[in-house]
Design a protein around this motif. Structure first.
Motif, PDB file in Angstrom:
ATOM      1  N   LEU A 258      -6.949  13.131  26.989  1.00  0.00           N
ATOM      2  CA  LEU A 258      -8.201  13.294  27.700  1.00  0.00           C
ATOM      3  C   LEU A 258      -8.427  12.127  28.658  1.00  0.00           C
ATOM      4  N   LYS A 259      -9.519  12.166  29.369  1.00  0.00           N
ATOM      5  CA  LYS A 259      -9.799  11.149  30.381  1.00  0.00           C
ATOM      6  C   LYS A 259      -9.974   9.758  29.776  1.00  0.00           C
TER       7      LYS A 259
ATOM      8  N   ALA B   1      -5.054  10.586  32.670  1.00  0.00           N
ATOM      9  CA  ALA B   1      -5.407  10.811  31.273  1.00  0.00           C
ATOM     10  C   ALA B   1      -4.800   9.703  30.422  1.00  0.00           C
TER      11      ALA B   1
END
Length: 112
Positions: free
Chosen positions: A48-49, A16
């Motif tokens: 988040l990614k 992440a």
């Protein structure tokens, strides 16, 4: 018994995106001044990614007043940092976090 050649190869999960300690130091400096002025009361961090978000709230039950977003893939284009207002407008973007956060300092000066 399963041999080493028979062990299933699982793809590693993508890491992440996160804020580094130096980035958080700059962000929390601005946040601390607004808290001391009584304007902001809560924050949230999302990792988040593809990007990280630091959300700033007046009250924890509301939508965020501002979002400070980090998009490393945009570093060579518009800049990896951006400040987004509650209505979705991008207030400022760039590669220098301190410069991008100056837009929030201006909001603090007008509010006080």
């Amino acid at each position: 018994m399963i041999g080493s050649s028979e062990i299933a190869q699982f793809p590693s999960l993508p890491d992440a995106v996160a804020f580094h300690r130096t980035e958080l130091s700059v962000i929390l400096g601005v946040y601390g001044r607004a808290v001391a002025a009584g304007l902001w009361r809560d924050y949230g961090i999302s990792m988040l990614k593809e990007h990280a978000i630091f959300s700033i709230f007046r009250h924890s039950a509301e939508r965020p007043l501002y979002r400070i977003e980090k998009h490393p893939r945009l570093a060579a284009r518009q800049g990896q940092y951006m400040v987004v207002a509650m209505d979705g407008r991008i207030l400022r973007r760039g590669n220098d976090l301190a410069h991008v956060l100056r837009v929030l300092d201006r909001a603090l000066i007008r509010s006080v």
